[in-house]
Design a protein around this motif. Structure first.
Motif, PDB file in Angstrom:
ATOM      1  N   UNK A 124       0.830  -1.204   0.000  1.00 47.42           N
ATOM      2  CA  UNK A 124       0.000   0.000   0.000  1.00 47.42           C
ATOM      3  C   UNK A 124       0.867   1.258   0.000  1.00 47.42           C
ATOM      4  N   UNK A 125       1.880   1.292   0.851  1.00 47.49           N
ATOM      5  CA  UNK A 125       2.758   2.463   0.914  1.00 47.49           C
ATOM      6  C   UNK A 125       3.534   2.631  -0.385  1.00 47.49           C
ATOM      7  N   UNK A 126       3.919   1.514  -0.992  1.00 44.26           N
ATOM      8  CA  UNK A 126       4.660   1.571  -2.263  1.00 44.26           C
ATOM      9  C   UNK A 126       3.779   2.161  -3.355  1.00 44.26           C
ATOM     10  N   UNK A 127       2.512   1.755  -3.393  1.00 44.53           N
ATOM     11  CA  UNK A 127       1.596   2.268  -4.410  1.00 44.53           C
ATOM     12  C   UNK A 127       1.352   3.766  -4.235  1.00 44.53           C
ATOM     13  N   UNK A 128       1.373   4.236  -2.995  1.00 51.54           N
ATOM     14  CA  UNK A 128       1.123   5.647  -2.712  1.00 51.54           C
ATOM     15  C   UNK A 128       2.416   6.453  -2.595  1.00 51.54           C
ATOM     16  N   UNK A 129       3.530   5.821  -2.912  1.00 53.45           N
ATOM     17  CA  UNK A 129       4.835   6.492  -2.920  1.00 53.45           C
ATOM     18  C   UNK A 129       5.108   7.203  -1.590  1.00 53.45           C
ATOM     19  N   UNK A 130       4.779   6.525  -0.515  1.00 55.92           N
ATOM     20  CA  UNK A 130       5.020   7.081   0.819  1.00 55.92           C
ATOM     21  C   UNK A 130       6.480   6.873   1.204  1.00 55.92           C
ATOM     22  N   UNK A 131       7.047   7.861   1.852  1.00 52.68           N
ATOM     23  CA  UNK A 131       8.470   7.806   2.204  1.00 52.68           C
ATOM     24  C   UNK A 131       8.807   6.664   3.158  1.00 52.68           C
ATOM     25  N   UNK A 132       7.837   6.228   3.987  1.00 54.73           N
ATOM     26  CA  UNK A 132       8.114   5.166   4.954  1.00 54.73           C
ATOM     27  C   UNK A 132       8.005   3.764   4.356  1.00 54.73           C
ATOM     28  N   UNK A 133       7.718   3.667   3.064  1.00 49.45           N
ATOM     29  CA  UNK A 133       7.696   2.339   2.441  1.00 49.45           C
ATOM     30  C   UNK A 133       9.069   1.682   2.511  1.00 49.45           C
ATOM     31  N   UNK A 134      10.118   2.493   2.514  1.00 49.68           N
ATOM     32  CA  UNK A 134      11.485   1.946   2.499  1.00 49.68           C
ATOM     33  C   UNK A 134      11.816   1.205   3.792  1.00 49.68           C
ATOM     34  N   UNK A 135      11.160   1.559   4.905  1.00 52.35           N
ATOM     35  CA  UNK A 135      11.491   0.881   6.156  1.00 52.35           C
ATOM     36  C   UNK A 135      11.087  -0.585   6.098  1.00 52.35           C
ATOM     37  N   UNK A 136      10.051  -0.908   5.327  1.00 56.41           N
ATOM     38  CA  UNK A 136       9.632  -2.300   5.206  1.00 56.41           C
ATOM     39  C   UNK A 136      10.548  -3.080   4.272  1.00 56.41           C
ATOM     40  N   UNK A 137      11.439  -2.385   3.562  1.00 54.25           N
ATOM     41  CA  UNK A 137      12.454  -3.048   2.772  1.00 54.25           C
ATOM     42  C   UNK A 137      13.711  -3.314   3.596  1.00 54.25           C
ATOM     43  N   UNK A 138      13.750  -2.754   4.780  1.00 52.05           N
ATOM     44  CA  UNK A 138      14.873  -2.946   5.693  1.00 52.05           C
ATOM     45  C   UNK A 138      14.556  -4.129   6.604  1.00 52.05           C
ATOM     46  N   UNK A 139      15.246  -5.252   6.387  1.00 49.26           N
ATOM     47  CA  UNK A 139      14.947  -6.466   7.148  1.00 49.26           C
ATOM     48  C   UNK A 139      15.182  -6.272   8.636  1.00 49.26           C
ATOM     49  N   UNK A 140      16.163  -5.468   9.005  1.00 46.77           N
ATOM     50  CA  UNK A 140      16.423  -5.253  10.424  1.00 46.77           C
ATOM     51  C   UNK A 140      15.302  -4.451  11.066  1.00 46.77           C
TER      52      UNK A 140
END
Length: 273
Positions: A188-204
Motif C-alpha cells: 500500500x505504501x509503495x503504491x502511494x509512494x510514501x516515504x516510509x515504504x522503504x522501512x519495510x524493505x529494511x529487514x532489520x
C-alpha cells in the motif's frame, strides 16, 4: 462494609467517552472469614481534578454512608501529583483526617510506566509504526483502499488498529496487527509512494517491529494476569518476578539476525511461552 471495620481503597481518575472526568473507587475488606472486593462508587468530578476536589468527592460519600476515615488503612493510586502529593494531593488531604493511612503506588501502573522506556533504536521503530498507522487508518479514503487490498489478499484482518497512550493495552495490539499485515502495508505504501515504504524493505527494521510486537504482547498478558478478583500482592509479585526472569532468558537467547530474509518474509523471533 461498616461492620467489617478496616478496609482499603483503590482509586483511579479517568476521562469517559464524553470527556467528563470520573473518579472510580474499589474497596477491599474482610467479611468474616473471606476478603470481599467490589466497586464502591463511580462519581463525576465537577471541577478541576485536584487532590482537594478528589478528597471532597470521597469525603462526601463517606459522610453520606456513615463511613469513618479512621477505618481506611490503605489507599492505592497511580503516581500522579493529584493523587500522591503529600501537601495538596489526595494523600496530603487524607493524612489530615487519618495520619496512619498507608499509600501504595499501583503495581500495574508502575509496570506500564517501566515498559515505556525502550532503547532509541526501538523507539524509532515505534515512532515510524505510529506514523504508518496514522497515514492509513486516520484517513477514510486510505482506510477504504487498504481494506480493499486486504480483502483481495485474503488476509485474516482487514484493518490496522490505532495506537493511543491512554490505553496501555493498545501498544501491543497495534504493533502485532501491523506486523501481521506488514506485507499489505508495504504494498500500500509503495503504491502511494510514501516515504516510509522503504522501512519495510529494511529487514532489520522489520525484525525490530516483530520483536516489539512480541514483547508488548507478553506485557499485555502480564498486565491482564495482574488484574481480577482476589488478586493480592503475593501472587502479583510472583508473576512480575517470573516475567523478569523470562526477560533475562529471552535476552540471552537473542541473537542478532544475519538478515538472510527479504522485506516481505517472516523474521520474527519466537519467544518461549
Amino acid at each position: 462494609m461498616r461492620r467489617a471495620g478496616h478496609f482499603a481503597l483503590q482509586l483511579d481518575e479517568m476521562t469517559d467517552v464524553s470527556g467528563e472526568a470520573q473518579l472510580l473507587a474499589f474497596v477491599r475488606y474482610k467479611d468474616e472469614s473471606d476478603i470481599n472486593e467490589h466497586v464502591l462508587f463511580c462519581k463525576a468530578l465537577p471541577g478541576k481534578t485536584t487532590g482537594e476536589e478528589i478528597f471532597q468527592v470521597i469525603d462526601s460519600f463517606f459522610k453520606e454512608h456513615d463511613i469513618e476515615w479512621t477505618y481506611c488503612t490503605h489507599i492505592c493510586t497511580d503516581g500522579a501529583a493529584a493523587m500522591s502529593g503529600g501537601v495538596k494531593g489526595l494523600l496530603g488531604q487524607v493524612k489530615k483526617v487519618n495520619t496512619e493511612i498507608k499509600w501504595l503506588h499501583c503495581i500495574i501502573h508502575r509496570e506500564a510506566l517501566a515498559s515505556k522506556r525502550v532503547s532509541p533504536e526501538l523507539s524509532a521503530v515505534l515512532d515510524d509504526a505510529v506514523k504508518v498507522i496514522n497515514f492509513i487508518h486516520s484517513r477514510p479514503l486510505n482506510r477504504r483502499l487498504f481494506q480493499t487490498l486486504c480483502q483481495e489478499s485474503g488476509t485474516e484482518h482487514e484493518q490496522l488498529l490505532l495506537h493511543t497512550d491512554v490505553r496501555w493495552l493498545s501498544r501491543g495490539k497495534t504493533l502485532l496487527r501491523l506486523y501481521e499485515l506488514h506485507n499489505e502495508v508495504y504494498v500500500f505504501l509503495k503504491e502511494h509512494q510514501h516515504s516510509l515504504a522503504v522501512v519495510f524493505e529494511d529487514a532489520e527494521w522489520v525484525a525490530r517491529l516483530a520483536y516489539l510486537a512480541d514483547v508488548f504482547s507478553k506485557l499485555n498478558e502480564l498486565n491482564l494476569s495482574l488484574q481480577g478478583k482476589e488478586s493480592h500482592i503475593l501472587n502479583m509479585y510472583d508473576k512480575v518476578k517470573g516475567f523478569t526472569k523470562k526477560l533475562e532468558l529471552w535476552r540471552q537467547q537473542q541473537v542478532k539476525p544475519q538478515l538472510p530474509f527479504g522485506p516481505l518474509s517472516d523474521p520474527r523471533p519466537k519467544l518461549a511461552p
